[in-house]
Design a protein around this motif. Structure first.
Motif, PDB file in Angstrom:
ATOM      1  N   SER A 189     -20.925 -18.267  -0.967  1.00  0.00           N
ATOM      2  CA  SER A 189     -20.345 -18.666  -2.017  1.00  0.00           C
ATOM      3  C   SER A 189     -20.887 -20.009  -2.939  1.00  0.00           C
ATOM      4  N   ASN A 220      -6.968  -4.042   2.616  1.00  0.00           N
ATOM      5  CA  ASN A 220      -6.774  -5.343   3.363  1.00  0.00           C
ATOM      6  C   ASN A 220      -8.129  -6.400   3.298  1.00  0.00           C
ATOM      7  N   GLU A 221      -8.819  -4.975   2.537  1.00  0.00           N
ATOM      8  CA  GLU A 221     -10.217  -6.003   2.476  1.00  0.00           C
ATOM      9  C   GLU A 221     -10.605  -7.405   2.368  1.00  0.00           C
ATOM     10  N   LYS A 222     -10.305  -7.385   0.674  1.00  0.00           N
ATOM     11  CA  LYS A 222     -10.187  -8.518  -0.159  1.00  0.00           C
ATOM     12  C   LYS A 222      -9.325  -9.222   0.668  1.00  0.00           C
ATOM     13  N   TYR A 223      -8.267  -9.018   1.534  1.00  0.00           N
ATOM     14  CA  TYR A 223      -7.834 -10.715   1.816  1.00  0.00           C
ATOM     15  C   TYR A 223      -9.081 -10.826   2.763  1.00  0.00           C
ATOM     16  N   HIS A 263     -11.995 -10.396   3.101  1.00  0.00           N
ATOM     17  CA  HIS A 263     -12.636 -11.675   2.190  1.00  0.00           C
ATOM     18  C   HIS A 263     -12.351 -12.726   2.002  1.00  0.00           C
ATOM     19  N   ARG A 264     -11.283 -13.190   1.477  1.00  0.00           N
ATOM     20  CA  ARG A 264     -10.287 -14.351   0.417  1.00  0.00           C
ATOM     21  C   ARG A 264     -10.355 -15.302   1.843  1.00  0.00           C
ATOM     22  N   GLU A 321       1.392  -1.546   0.382  1.00  0.00           N
ATOM     23  CA  GLU A 321       0.060  -0.062  -0.393  1.00  0.00           C
ATOM     24  C   GLU A 321       0.749   1.092  -0.332  1.00  0.00           C
ATOM     25  N   LYS A 337      -8.593  -0.144   4.057  1.00  0.00           N
ATOM     26  CA  LYS A 337      -9.249  -0.642   2.609  1.00  0.00           C
ATOM     27  C   LYS A 337      -8.515  -1.384   1.618  1.00  0.00           C
ATOM     28  N   GLN A 366       2.092  -8.815  -4.525  1.00  0.00           N
ATOM     29  CA  GLN A 366       1.348  -8.952  -3.357  1.00  0.00           C
ATOM     30  C   GLN A 366       1.376 -10.987  -4.792  1.00  0.00           C
ATOM     31  N   ASN A 380       0.318 -13.048  -1.704  1.00  0.00           N
ATOM     32  CA  ASN A 380      -0.647 -14.167  -1.601  1.00  0.00           C
ATOM     33  C   ASN A 380      -0.251 -16.195  -1.252  1.00  0.00           C
TER      34      ASN A 380
END
Length: 700
Positions: free
Chosen positions: A637, A580-583, A585-586, A472, A578, A510, A514
């Motif tokens: 899902s 971190n949100e996708k991580y 959620h994943r 970030e 913000k 990235q 992951n």
């Protein structure tokens, strides 16, 4: 034709060469019968002498040769061609024409040069007023004769040196009077408030400004010299010399150069803060093009003059003394601070003091800074061990990275071309190396808590957070104008197509993030699976007669719920913001998929259920789902939807009457692999075919 004033002295030599070539061409005509280009002339004249005798032909050749030898100008040549049109395209004649054109042009420039030396320059030297010089240059010098643009440019070049000397002599009187007035009025003191003197000062400033424009037009220089601002900065120059060029100050400077520079700037900033706006208010004049912005930038520029001179002197002294490396770095640091304040506080758009640094100083400085950064990193971040340490290291590294960028910002903001390679050097040796070192340390971290899975999980979440935070930070830095400009320059020079100079490291970060997320999921799956062993052994589902209250799960599931809840809380606690949100959620989706997989394969497929047993498994799943942050009535899902619909199908086929449908049939369960009618009947959108088939066999 001569191409520059520097070739002026060669004009006589050029004319001599042209004359020699003209004579040579004339003699070549005697051998005209040997050249293919002259066949036209030969055939034309031979046709006129049918007897075959060559005497008349030879006589004609002799006459033509004599005529050509007498040609001295273009008008002579045009007269010759008018009577011998059949010779117009002969190569010898064409070459002679080109030489005569060149001769005429050079003779013209020679005449112009003589006119400058004999008429224009002596006349200029008789003019003692700026207005007289301006009038003569702009109206009289070209009034009687029409000149081409090339001739005007040539005249300006010829007279520029003498003219500039005369300009300087006129300037001396003007600036002396203006400087004296500025000193006597003390215009730059806080007590000054004399409107009559303001009018007089502004008039003299305007006169010098317009004179500077005239000088730039006739004797251009880069950068342009503004003589009015040179005078406006004179009061500061005198005060600066008085305060900082005495013996005591020089001794102090030798003891601590950086402190001296800090004092210089403090003095300069105080002066600017007190006088910049006053100077703009008094001396700007839009009517003559002296805008507020021009006054703003040029006043600062000329105020920096004494400071630049002092810095150059100190730099020379330090470079000559090889033992003063740390002093050199402290000096450059002060220069950085100076430029930063000039740009940020005073909105100065000119060259900063950083441009004073020569190449050898830049190399020494960059290597020193690189060594310092490496030592600081080794001291503060290389010992990457323990949860509390890695929790601190992430934010500390981001802060360190941003502080470094702010420190180097004045240097990175310099647009001078010579600084490009050194800016790339700083970017590579400091920023990219730091990012690589931190990433490798983070990914190679050795966990020592072999029997403490939650602590290890916690450490992995923090490591993931650190990767995301640094990514970030790179995302923020790449949007800075300095980085955008540097990236554009790099692409142009190297013919590359990088979106950002951070591009390679951003990809690496990235991939690292992951990989850490996958590690988290794997570690969670292992802990969660172990905690479900007791739950998997429950065999009372077919005989269960009571369902627990809605806010409770099966007792055998409590341990697994605690594992799931604790892991999710750890993820939530660390992965905020913000980016971190996708991580998060994943991670949630992976947990749901793992939960569905365990329940489907070890509970649903291996057991039959009473109505209360069915209700309890649904309630248990919703309880798990709630503890991972999802509402029980939402499908998050494909796997989540498949489990929910599969359980509903089991309920319908087991506890409701479907005798009229062919579902509970081995052939249907075996051969209708798509279950189109069944899905349409029960409104199944997510249930997997293999799970449907399994339920059908279970319900037979």
């Amino acid at each position: 034709m001569i191409e520059s004033v520097e070739a002026f002295d060669k004009i006589p030599e050029l004319l001599s060469d042209i004359e020699q070539k003209r004579v040579e061409l004339s003699s070549q005509l005697q051998e005209i019968e040997q050249h293919n280009d002259d066949l036209i002339m030969r055939e034309d004249y031979l046709d006129n002498f049918a007897s075959g005798s060559t005497e008349a032909y030879d006589l004609k050749i002799q006459q033509l040769t004599e005529q050509l030898s007498k040609i001295k100008s273009l008008s002579d040549l045009e007269s010759f061609i008018s009577t011998n049109k059949n010779l117009q395209e002969v190569s010898v004649v064409k070459q002679l024409k080109q030489l005569l054109q060149l001769q005429q042009a050079n003779e013209n420039f020679l005449r112009l040069a003589e006119d400058c030396n004999n008429r224009i320059i002596p006349q200029i030297k008789t003019l003692t007023e700026v207005s007289e010089v301006e009038s003569y240059l702009n109206t009289e010098i070209f009034s009687n004769i029409e000149y081409t643009s090339e001739e005007i440019a040539f005249i300006k070049k010829i007279i520029s040196e003498e003219l500039y000397g005369h300009f300087l002599s006129l300037k001396a009187d003007l600036t002396q009077n203006f400087n004296q007035l500025l000193l006597e009025t003390n215009w730059d003191s806080y007590k000054f408030n004399n409107h009559e003197l303001i009018h007089a000062m502004k008039a003299k400033s305007n006169q010098l400004y317009q004179f500077s424009i005239l000088v730039q037009e006739w004797c251009p220089s880069e950068p342009m010299q503004y003589w009015n601002f040179e005078s406006l900065a004179n009061n500061f120059k005198i005060k600066f010399i008085y305060h900082f060029n005495n013996t005591q100050q020089q001794q102090q400077q030798q003891q601590d150069a950086s402190q001296s520079i800090e004092t210089f700037f403090s003095f300069m900033e105080t002066y600017l803060s007190e006088n910049l706006l006053k100077c703009i208010a008094i001396f700007h004049d839009e009517a003559i093009g002296l805008t507020k912005l021009t006054v703003h930038d040029q006043f600062i520029n000329y105020i920096l003059g004494p400071l630049r001179k002092k810095i150059k002197k100190i730099l020379t002294s330090i470079v000559d003394n090889q033992n003063n490396l740390e002093t050199l770095v402290r000096l450059i640091t002060q220069i950085f601070k100076t430029d930063e304040i000039l740009w940020e506080k005073y909105s100065y758009s000119g060259d900063g003091l950083i441009t004073l640094l020569p190449n050898n100083v830049l190399k020494i400085w960059i290597q020193f800074e690189t060594d310092i950064v490496d030592k600081q990193y080794a001291k503060n971040f290389s010992n990457y061990q323990g949860l509390s340490k890695i929790i601190r290291d992430g934010p500390n590294f981001v802060k360190y990275l941003l502080n470094l960028y702010n420190y180097f910002h004045p240097f990175l903001a310099v647009t001078t071309e010579k600084f490009f390679q050194y800016k790339i050097m700083v970017f590579k040796k400091i920023f990219l190396n730091l990012l690589k070192s931190f990433r490798e340390s983070n990914m190679n971290y050795h966990q020592s808590h072999e029997n403490d899975e939650i602590t290890n999980f916690n450490e992995n979440v923090v490591r993931l957070k650190n990767m995301i935070s640094v990514y970030e930070t790179m995302y923020v830095l790449e949007k800075q104008s300095d980085c955008i400009i540097l990236n554009t320059q790099f692409n142009e020079i190297t013919e590359s197509h990088y979106e950002t100079l951070f591009q390679a490291e951003m990809v690496e970060y990235q991939e690292a993030a992951n990989a850490l997320l996958e590690s988290l999921v794997h570690r969670f799956k292992k802990m969660f699976g172990n905690s479900l062993r007791t739950y998997f052994k429950v065999n009372t589902w077919p005989s269960l007669t009571v369902t627990l209250e809605n806010d409770r799960c099966s007792n055998e599931l409590i341990g697994a719920v605690n594992i799931l809840s604790n892991c999710y809380k750890i993820v939530q606690a660390h992965l905020t913001g913000k980016m971190n949100e996708k991580y998060v959620h994943r991670f949630q989706l992976n947990v749901i998929n793992i939960t569905v997989d365990y329940l489907m394969n070890y509970i649903v497929k291996l057991n039959n259920f009473s109505i209360n047993g069915y209700k309890q498994i649904v309630q248990d799943y919703n309880f798990l789902k709630k503890n991972i942050g999802f509402e029980q009535n939402t499908i998050v899902s494909q796997n989540d939807g498949s489990l929910i619909e599969t359980l509903k199908l089991y309920y319908s086929l087991t506890f409701e009457d479907h005798a009229e449908y062919p579902w509970l049939n081995k052939d249907y369960a075996k051969f209708d692999s798509n279950f189109v009618r069944l899905k349409r009947t029960f409104n199944l959108k997510y249930a997997k075919n293999e799970d449907i088939s399994y339920i059908l066999y279970k319900c037979l």
